[in-house]
Design a protein around this motif. Structure first.
Motif, short mmCIF file in Angstrom:
data_model
loop_
_atom_site.label_atom_id
_atom_site.label_comp_id
_atom_site.label_asym_id
_atom_site.label_seq_id
_atom_site.Cartn_x
_atom_site.Cartn_y
_atom_site.Cartn_z
N LEU A 167 0.83 -1.21 0.00
CA LEU A 167 0.00 0.00 0.00
C LEU A 167 0.87 1.26 0.00
CD1 LEU A 167 -2.87 -0.82 2.50
CD2 LEU A 167 -2.99 -0.62 0.04
N ILE A 168 1.89 1.24 0.84
CA ILE A 168 2.76 2.43 0.94
C ILE A 168 3.44 2.68 -0.40
CG2 ILE A 168 4.87 3.32 1.99
CD1 ILE A 168 4.02 1.82 4.55
N THR A 203 1.11 3.94 -3.36
CA THR A 203 0.56 5.30 -3.27
C THR A 203 1.66 6.34 -3.17
OG1 THR A 203 0.37 5.03 -0.89
CG2 THR A 203 -1.58 4.56 -2.19
N GLY A 233 5.07 11.42 6.20
CA GLY A 233 3.82 11.86 5.60
C GLY A 233 2.90 10.73 5.18
N ILE A 234 3.07 9.55 5.82
CA ILE A 234 2.19 8.43 5.51
C ILE A 234 1.05 8.43 6.52
CG2 ILE A 234 2.02 5.93 5.43
CD1 ILE A 234 4.99 6.03 4.52
N PRO A 235 -0.21 8.45 6.06
CA PRO A 235 -1.33 8.55 7.00
C PRO A 235 -1.30 7.44 8.04
CG PRO A 235 -2.11 8.62 4.74
CD PRO A 235 -0.65 8.40 4.67
N ASP A 237 -3.55 5.90 9.23
CA ASP A 237 -4.58 4.89 8.99
C ASP A 237 -3.98 3.57 8.52
OD1 ASP A 237 -6.72 6.89 9.34
OD2 ASP A 237 -5.79 7.71 7.56
N ILE A 238 -2.77 3.61 7.95
CA ILE A 238 -2.13 2.38 7.50
C ILE A 238 -1.96 1.43 8.68
CG2 ILE A 238 0.25 3.19 7.85
CD1 ILE A 238 -0.68 1.21 4.82
N LEU A 260 -4.10 0.95 11.06
CA LEU A 260 -5.35 0.20 11.22
C LEU A 260 -5.36 -0.99 10.27
CD1 LEU A 260 -8.12 2.94 11.39
CD2 LEU A 260 -7.20 1.57 13.24
N VAL A 261 -4.90 -0.75 9.03
CA VAL A 261 -4.89 -1.83 8.05
C VAL A 261 -3.99 -2.96 8.54
CG1 VAL A 261 -4.33 -2.43 5.68
CG2 VAL A 261 -5.30 -0.20 6.18
N SER A 303 -5.51 -4.82 11.59
CA SER A 303 -6.63 -5.71 11.33
C SER A 303 -6.18 -6.92 10.53
CB SER A 303 -7.74 -4.96 10.60
OG SER A 303 -7.22 -4.27 9.50
#
Lengths: 414, 425
Positions: free
Chosen positions: A47-48, A51, A366-368, A370-371, A373-374, A377
């Protein structure tokens, strides 16, 4: 289906002990847990990388100069995860050890409420109840402990104790309502806890803007006054670290829940009701009473998380967001810890590390956040499904006595 | 039927009546007295505005004397509670109309009391908003009903809604076509469901665990992509066109009912069909019988040749499609752009509606409408000014729900096999 293997009529080949031990480690619980973390981090890396702007830019001319893109991928992923590590465990760029170790204490500070709220939710799970009401229980506990903390001057040590007790009692009351309604009327705890979350939120919002209740005197903001010095948890490692005595309370709570569940007769009743309430009732256990007691304890533990927030972490006064989503995070922590006290303890520290490191990663790369949480989970999902992890890594079953080839066939056959 | 049963061997009829419902009614009467008499309004009249500009007939405003109306209502409520008590004492179950009538009278009295003052309460606006705010709840509840009826606990409604909202915004912006956005929303919901089904059915992971974790996963993924990708390119990736209201000729001009039900967006009309379809399919088709059999007694279903796990897989996917479709309402119907965690717990409210509605599509829809009404009441009363601190007004619907669930719904029983994986032996 996952544990059954096709009967194989071959005699087991002799195995040497070390191969068997290695096999148990990679195929067993700990190995699966580690591999699950690795897998989740891999997905996070994908993901990182995808994006990342640099990666997207270099992907445009991938076929003429592939090394550019590969190095861009490496930079984005390595940068992110090293920031995550340095924000949660040890900061290599610090001048001395005392500064370098600060991230680890931040991790433990973040872990403190997560563990104890996780214990509360996990206790509910063991009795077969789903406590989604962590938010409400934390809020009322924070309000009660906070009110004692800033508005009721008391002598030093006594002040902390009274504040903690007030908070825990409020959480226990809020959880107890749920247990009482379930036992007396059969109201489903999922509905009641969700509804009580909102009730608590509005109640606290009202108190926070009412002078004389929780609102700081002379202020018009919905925020309380700072806690009095006598009510604040002492810092464990000196003033330069945030880690506070709440962490000791959390260790004590973990020991208590472990003792309760595995060494006390009440814990036996809890587990019996959790396994099968009908059988428990037939065996003479007062199931309704167990529901009430379990929810009181669950609420008290989650309440302790709220107390640790107001008396330990956010001592400059708090607003309605004091729960910081911990009530919901606690569900994941309890699941990852498989509702076992020490499992929850470790899971809480892991999630605390992700939280501390996530903020550092957001600030540095600068990586949100929220990653995080991913990744969290995915870890829980992978750990919950060992056959999936085994299939991905082509691992044998633990304790399997078949040759790798046969194991692979058995794995395929599923 | 009765002629076929020999009275001698017919089992004695045991009617179980409970005082809980009556006690709940009593609590509401006390609440009514406390509010309406304990905190009387300073103003003397309450005005209800019933008309919108496009109606056939312009209904006049309804002006009620506040205090007198509430006192009459309290007397009515007390009478109904006493009737209920007498029926229970006579070992008879209070009929449904009694509860419904009680609720309506209470609601009317409450609105009269709360809206007292010079500003009229816009009844059509209140009802239109109710339907609007209920839409995702109803879709979510339908998803929950199907999934749980087939035996898979669906805590992941929140994730399905959020995934639908995200992908519909993205696809509708990219293609410029709202209907493709709806399709994408349904597909996203199916994907979430697919993971739920794979883990719950194939890998036998506890369904509650998978559901909770999927919610977190979807929140994490959508928030990550929102911050990282959508936000910097909002104009090209997160700028879908909202669906316009589509008034149905003639029907939309009926006073009150028209603007409420027949002047809505495509998604709301789709909702009517989905609710009717789910109800009909569950209770009047072979498919529905199979679904319920699998959810109640999978072993028996297997014995008669129903493929349990395949039925579960398919229906959990259908449930996901419905919830994902409903999630599109957030972006294409309501806001016009995706926002971080924009479902804000709607999936959990939908779950509450499923249980409140006792796993029945119609009742669950009514429960979802009730929650939608509660949300909208806050907005409407906030505009005309409320008599008690606004937080307590906001709290009331949740307290009412707790009392209702404890007193009226009582010990509910879901599908027997929900939450249990089926292992064919």
């Amino acid at each position: 289906m996952s544990d059954t293997t096709a009967p194989v009529a071959t005699t087991p080949p002799p195995r040497d002990r070390f191969t068997q031990a290695a096999r148990d480690i990679v195929g067993g619980g700990i190995g699966i847990s580690i591999l699950a973390v690795v897998l989740a981090l891999l997905v996070g890396a994908v993901l990182i990388a995808t994006t990342d702007e640099k990666v997207q830019e270099t992907a445009g001319y991938f076929f003429s100069r592939p090394s550019d893109m590969l190095s861009a991928i490496w930079n984005s992923v390595f940068g992110a995860y090293s920031a995550l590590f340095q924000g949660s465990i040890y900061n290599f760029r610090a001048d001395d050890f005392a500064r370098g170790i600060r991230p680890l204490t931040a991790t433990l500070t973040f872990a403190t409420p997560l563990i104890v709220a996780g214990l509360g939710v996990g206790l509910g799970f063991r009795v077969g109840m789903f406590n989604i009401g962590g938010r409400g229980q934390m809020l009322v506990a924070a309000a009660a402990a906070g009110y004692v903390g800033f508005a009721v001057p008391l002598p030093p040590v006594i002040h902390v104790l009274v504040a903690v007790l007030a908070g825990v009692a409020a959480g226990a009351l809020w959880g107890g309502i749920v247990g009482l309604l379930k036992a007396r009327t059969g109201a489903h705890e999922v509905i009641v806890t969700i509804m009580l979350n909102f009730v608590a939120l509005y109640l606290i919002s009202f108190l926070l803007r009412t002078p004389g209740a929780l609102q700081a005197p002379g202020s018009s903001n919905p925020k309380t006054a700072p806690m009095l010095d006598t009510a604040i948890f002492p810092k464990l490692l000196g003033p330069q670290y945030n880690l506070h005595a709440g962490f000791l309370l959390v260790i004590a709570a973990t020991v208590f829940v472990w003792w309760l569940l595995s060494r006390s007769s009440m814990g036996f009743k809890f587990r019996a009701v959790g396994e099968n309430p009908h059988a428990a009732r037939v065996a003479g256990i007062d199931v309704n009473r167990v529901y009430i007691i379990a929810m009181v304890l669950s609420g008290a533990l989650v309440g302790l998380a709220g107390v640790s927030q107001v008396l330990g972490t956010e001592t400059n006064g708090f607003s309605a967001g004091i729960d910081a989503g911990i009530g919901f995070d606690a569900i994941t922590v309890a699941l990852l810890g498989r509702s076992r006290p020490w499992g929850i303890f470790v899971a809480g520290i892991l999630f605390g590390a992700f939280k501390a490191g996530g903020f550092a990663m957001q600030a540095a790369e600068g990586i949100p956040i929220d990653i995080v949480l991913v990744v969290q989970s995915l870890i829980v999902l992978f750990i919950a499904a060992p056959p999936l992890v085994r299939a991905i890594f082509r691992l044998p079953l633990p304790g399997s006595i078949k040759t790798p080839r046969v194991a692979a066939i058995a794995e395929e056959a599923k | 039927m009765s002629t076929l049963v020999d009275p001698a061997i017919a089992p004695e009829k045991v009617s179980v009546v409970s005082w809980k419902g009556t006690i709940a009614l009593g609590i509401f009467v006390v609440v009514a007295v406390g509010l309406f008499v304990g905190l009387p309004r300073a103003t003397e009249t309450s005005t209800f505005s019933l008309a919108t500009g496009t109606d056939f007939v312009q209904l006049p405003n309804l002006v009620m004397p506040t205090f007198a109306t509430t006192v009459v209502a309290i007397v009515l409520l007390a009478v109904l509670a006493v009737v209920s008590a007498l029926l229970v004492r006579a070992k008879r179950r209070p009929p449904l109309w009694l509860t419904v009538g009680f609720a309506l009278v209470f609601l009317f009295a409450f609105l009269t009391w709360a809206s007292s003052g010079p500003l009229p309460l816009q009844v059509p606006g209140l009802l239109i908003g109710t339907v609007t705010l209920s839409v995702p709840l109803v879709f979510g509840a339908m998803s929950g009903v199907i999934s749980e009826r087939v035996g898979v606990v669906n805590i992941a409604i929140e994730g399905q809604l959020l995934a639908g909202a995200f992908s519909s915004a993205l696809v509708a912006t990219l293609t410029g076509n709202g209907f493709l956005g709806l399709l994408a929303a349904a597909v996203a919901g199916v994907l979430v469901s697919f993971v739920l089904a794979a883990f719950a059915i194939k890998y036998l992971v506890d369904q509650v665990i998978v559901g909770v974790v999927l919610n977190v996963l979807v929140i994490g993924l959508t928030s990550f992509f929102f911050t990282q990708v959508l936000s910097p390119n909002a104009a090209t990736l997160n700028n879908p066109e909202r669906f316009d209201r589509l008034p149905i000729p003639v029907l939309s001009q009926i006073p009150i009912v028209g603007p409420t039900l027949f002047n809505q967006t495509v998604i709301v009309y789709a909702m009517y069909f989905v609710v009717a379809g789910v109800y009909f399919a569950l209770f009047h088709t072979k498919w529905g019988l199979r679904v319920r059999a699998v959810g109640e007694h999978p072993t028996a279903a297997d014995t008669v040749g129903i493929k349990v796990n395949r039925t579960r897989f398919i229906n959990v996917s259908i449930a996901g499609a419905i919830a994902g479709f409903g999630g599109a309402f957030f972006t294409l119907g309501l806001v016009g752009a995706f926002g971080k965690e924009m479902t804000a717990g709607a999936g959990f409210i939908a779950l509450a509606a499923v249980i409140f509605g006792r796993w029945d599509p119609i009742r669950a829809t009514l429960a979802a409408l009730l929650f939608g009404f509660a949300f909208n009441l806050q907005n409407v009363l906030g505009v005309i000014g409320s008599p008690v601190p606004s937080e307590f007004m906001l709290m009331l619907p949740y307290v009412v729900t707790i009392v209702a669930v404890a007193g009226l719904v009582g010990r509910v029983r879901g599908p027997a096999a929900a939450g249990k994986p089926y292992i064919k032996s």
